[in-house]
Design an enzyme around this catalytic site. Structure first.
Site, PDB file in Angstrom:
ATOM      1  N   ASP A 140      60.995 -16.707  70.019  1.00  0.00           N
ATOM      2  CA  ASP A 140      61.745 -16.365  68.813  1.00  0.00           C
ATOM      3  C   ASP A 140      63.186 -16.172  69.273  1.00  0.00           C
ATOM      4  OD1 ASP A 140      61.715 -15.349  66.168  1.00  0.00           O
ATOM      5  OD2 ASP A 140      62.264 -13.514  67.116  1.00  0.00           O
ATOM      6  N   THR A 171      65.440 -17.711  63.033  1.00  0.00           N
ATOM      7  CA  THR A 171      66.400 -17.195  63.926  1.00  0.00           C
ATOM      8  C   THR A 171      66.987 -18.090  65.237  1.00  0.00           C
ATOM      9  OG1 THR A 171      64.851 -16.147  65.289  1.00  0.00           O
ATOM     10  CG2 THR A 171      65.738 -14.995  63.525  1.00  0.00           C
ATOM     11  N   THR A 172      66.191 -19.048  65.496  1.00  0.00           N
ATOM     12  CA  THR A 172      66.489 -19.813  66.409  1.00  0.00           C
ATOM     13  C   THR A 172      67.509 -21.065  65.879  1.00  0.00           C
ATOM     14  OG1 THR A 172      64.448 -19.621  67.387  1.00  0.00           O
ATOM     15  CG2 THR A 172      65.614 -21.284  68.414  1.00  0.00           C
ATOM     16  N   ASP A 217      57.234 -13.168  61.693  1.00  0.00           N
ATOM     17  CA  ASP A 217      57.937 -14.471  60.999  1.00  0.00           C
ATOM     18  C   ASP A 217      57.146 -14.804  59.612  1.00  0.00           C
ATOM     19  OD1 ASP A 217      59.488 -14.125  62.955  1.00  0.00           O
ATOM     20  OD2 ASP A 217      59.704 -16.290  63.671  1.00  0.00           O
TER      21      ASP A 217
HETATM   22  P1  ADP Z   1      63.068 -20.652  63.929  1.00  0.00           P
HETATM   23  O1  ADP Z   1      63.070 -19.154  64.847  1.00  0.00           O
HETATM   24  O2  ADP Z   1      64.511 -21.151  63.690  1.00  0.00           O
HETATM   25  O3  ADP Z   1      62.233 -20.411  62.758  1.00  0.00           O
HETATM   26  P2  ADP Z   1      60.977 -22.273  65.131  1.00  0.00           P
HETATM   27  O4  ADP Z   1      60.724 -22.347  66.511  1.00  0.00           O
HETATM   28  O5  ADP Z   1      60.026 -21.461  64.415  1.00  0.00           O
HETATM   29  O6  ADP Z   1      62.425 -21.734  64.947  1.00  0.00           O
HETATM   30  O7  ADP Z   1      61.211 -23.910  64.390  1.00  0.00           O
HETATM   31  C1  ADP Z   1      61.627 -24.005  63.081  1.00  0.00           C
HETATM   32  C2  ADP Z   1      61.624 -25.214  63.136  1.00  0.00           C
HETATM   33  O8  ADP Z   1      60.485 -26.347  63.350  1.00  0.00           O
HETATM   34  C3  ADP Z   1      62.034 -25.788  61.641  1.00  0.00           C
HETATM   35  O9  ADP Z   1      63.274 -26.767  61.619  1.00  0.00           O
HETATM   36  C4  ADP Z   1      60.809 -26.336  61.078  1.00  0.00           C
HETATM   37  O10 ADP Z   1      60.975 -27.225  60.045  1.00  0.00           O
HETATM   38  C5  ADP Z   1      60.381 -27.162  62.118  1.00  0.00           C
HETATM   39  N1  ADP Z   1      58.735 -27.400  62.107  1.00  0.00           N
HETATM   40  C6  ADP Z   1      57.834 -26.190  62.223  1.00  0.00           C
HETATM   41  N2  ADP Z   1      56.675 -26.881  62.412  1.00  0.00           N
HETATM   42  C7  ADP Z   1      57.010 -28.082  62.469  1.00  0.00           C
HETATM   43  C8  ADP Z   1      56.041 -29.124  62.437  1.00  0.00           C
HETATM   44  N3  ADP Z   1      54.591 -29.046  62.342  1.00  0.00           N
HETATM   45  N4  ADP Z   1      56.382 -30.774  62.251  1.00  0.00           N
HETATM   46  C9  ADP Z   1      57.663 -30.621  62.440  1.00  0.00           C
HETATM   47  N5  ADP Z   1      58.662 -29.808  62.422  1.00  0.00           N
HETATM   48  C10 ADP Z   1      58.210 -28.335  62.242  1.00  0.00           C
HETATM   49 MG    MG Z   2      60.174 -20.141  62.869  1.00  0.00          MG
END
Ligand code: ADP
Ligand code: MG
Length: 516
Positions: free
Chosen positions: A69, A102-103, A381
């Site tokens: 996260d 947040t990432t 989240d």
């Molecule tokens: P954040 O802290 O920004 O939420 P995450 O590690 O949760 O970071 O990643 C979020 C990103 O991953 C978003 O751009 C989301 O659309 C993408 N994402 C999440 N699940 C999937 C999936 N199953 N297939 C493709 N992209 C995904």
């Molecule tokens: Mg996320």
């Protein structure tokens, strides 16, 4: 170092003439700042997406955190560079406003900085870049609104939208939010959802309890372990004679009086019909023994926040004095039970089938403490996404598809600007591509090839749902994969990232005390 003489001719040495300040000006300042910002973003880049890597962070006192996260990584990194701190703040704002993404927001800011660096090298003035970015972010913001869709199928959607969370966890989060949501006011009080964890079992054993789980046990081992139709007295006063305050006088001169006072207190609880006492304070062995003898089970040392939740869930009142205890103030629960875990003496109290079920507990199980902590963050989240959807049910597709679509729109709009800004606007479009590229890279795909394929597909099919197939499902249509993000979350990411980058670009003088 310098040698000097005082008025009597005695020599003395000046070790340091004055505190020196270091100073970076103009383009050097911007370049140094951009480099620091990019360094932070580079760290988070590999953690983005469903296949993102975890980071292991050790605190000064040896505590280990394993997380992916963004906000947590930055929070624990203990950076002392000023610009890096701005990035930490950026991630924190996103966490505060939206709770998810947040990432992504930091990766986006890093990409904008990278593009800005290129533009600076081509001799474009930082203010022009900042202006171009502002225009471009507005275009992207509006474009997001255009490609967003309204969805009332919150439950169905959410089971997928929550990135790393396992499907079952996402479902638990949605059910929890729906249980406490105020659908009329379109609001969710996340305080009503208690997240509790205990080492042991497996992640799949994580469950949603329509009630409260307290990490405490009955105060006496011989008290009943299960109480049906419990009437609960929720007390913030201990079972002992009141402490004499300045103006009061409590005459306790004999053992009998001391005993009677306690007995009266216990009797009072019995009289109003309580079958369980939950107390914020502890009580000594004698009181405990008395409670056991009178067949009044009790739980002691329950924290203030938990006490409030119990009061909300059971419809009871928190009572600060025995005199104020009345039958109406008792909370009621269909079942209160004590459950043992593992081979240790670890026990927890479950308060279920409450009068008012609008307080729930998500009870996480997992192999070790770090896993539970990380699951708590994923659940947080997921809860935030669910809450945002109840507030505003617009969504955009994830997997980088929204970013690619915005990138195409911003690129197309750049041609309409005659001035130098158009370079900055194009730079912004390129920066948007950083998110899908990072997603592809983290999933082991060729970033540039994958991105260009998806982008051309989006243009050819005029379909803004094409994204990166991170989990190798076989289709890159995010509508079919059910990968969603909230519109407000994505918009906030773009707004916040642009703001912080503009701020960094406008700094042309960095004055800091030099190192010794
Ligand atoms: P954040 O802290 O920004 O939420 P995450 O590690 O949760 O970071 O990643 C979020 C990103 O991953 C978003 O751009 C989301 O659309 C993408 N994402 C999440 N699940 C999937 C999936 N199953 N297939 C493709 N992209 C995904
Ligand atoms: Mg996320």
């Amino acid at each position: 170092m310098a040698l000097a003489f005082d008025e009597f001719g005695r020599p003395f040495i000046i070790l340091k003439e004055q505190e020196q300040k270091t100073r970076l000006r103009g383009l050097d300042a911007q370049k140094a700042n951009i480099a620091s910002g990019k360094a932070v973003a580079r760290i988070l880049r590999t953690s983005l997406g469903p296949k993102g890597m975890d980071k292991m962070l050790q605190s000064p006192d040896g505590d280990v955190t394993i997380t992916n996260d963004g906000a947590t990584i930055l929070e624990q990194m203990d950076v002392d560079n000023q610009i890096a701190k701005l990035m930490v703040e950026l991630s924190r704002s996103q966490d505060y406003e939206i709770g998810d993404g947040t990432t992504g927001v930091v990766v986006m800011a890093g990409a904008l900085l990278e593009q800005a660096e290129k533009l600076l090298e081509r001799g474009i003035h930082p203010i022009r870049i900042a202006e171009g970015y502002e225009v471009a972010s507005r275009i992207a913001f509006e474009h997001l609104e255009r490609i967003s869709i309204n969805s009332n199928l919150v439950l169905q959607i959410l089971s997928h939208c929550v990135n790393r969370c396992k499907r079952s966890l996402a479902e638990i989060a949605v059910k929890a939010v729906l249980a406490v949501a105020d659908l009329e006011r379109k609001d969710v009080n996340l305080d009503l959802i208690k997240v509790e964890g205990k080492v042991g079992g497996k992640l799949e054993d994580t469950e949603l309890i329509y009630g409260i789980v307290v990490d405490k046990d009955m105060s006496h081992p011989q008290m009943p372990k299960q109480i049906e139709d419990a009437k609960i007295a929720i007390l913030t006063c201990p079972f002992e004679p009141p402490k004499p305050k300045t103006k009061h006088k409590v005459d306790i001169d004999t053992v009998e009086k001391f005993q009677t006072l306690r007995q009266q207190q216990v009797q009072r609880c019995k009289d109003v019909g309580a079958t369980l006492v939950i107390c914020q304070w502890g009580f000594d062995d004698e009181a405990n023994h008395l409670l056991m003898n009178r067949n009044l089970p009790a739980v002691r040392w329950v924290g203030g926040v938990e006490l409030e939740l119990i009061a909300i869930a059971t419809g009871g009142r928190i009572v600060p004095r025995f005199q104020e205890l009345t039958p109406e103030k008792l909370g009621s629960a269909g079942l209160v039970r004590e459950k043992a875990f593992g081979t240790t003496k670890d026990r927890m109290i479950y308060i279920e089938h409450c009068a008012n079920s609008r307080a729930v507990t998500i009870f996480i199980r997992g192999g070790n403490k770090m896993m539970i902590e990380e699951t708590k963050r994923s659940i947080h989240d997921a809860l935030c996404v669910a809450r945002n959807l109840i507030r505003n049910n617009s969504i955009v597709y994830g997997g980088g598809s929204a970013e690619i679509s915005c990138s195409i729109a911003v690129e197309a709009a750049a041609d309409k600007y005659p001035g130098v800004e158009q370079y900055a606007i194009r730079g912004f479009a390129d920066a948007l591509d950083a998110i899908p590229m990072a997603l592809a890279e983290n999933s082991g795909l060729q970033p540039i090839e994958t991105l260009s394929a998806v982008k051309s597909q989006q243009i050819k099919e005029n379909n803004s749902c094409c994204g990166i197939d991170c989990n190798d499902v076989g289709t890159n249509d995010m509508r079919e994969q059910n990968v969603f993000e909230t519109l407000i979350g994505k918009q906030q990411q773009i707004l916040l990232a642009t703001q912080v980058v503009k701020m960094i670009l406008k700094i042309d003088d960095v004055i800091s005390p030099s190192d010794y």
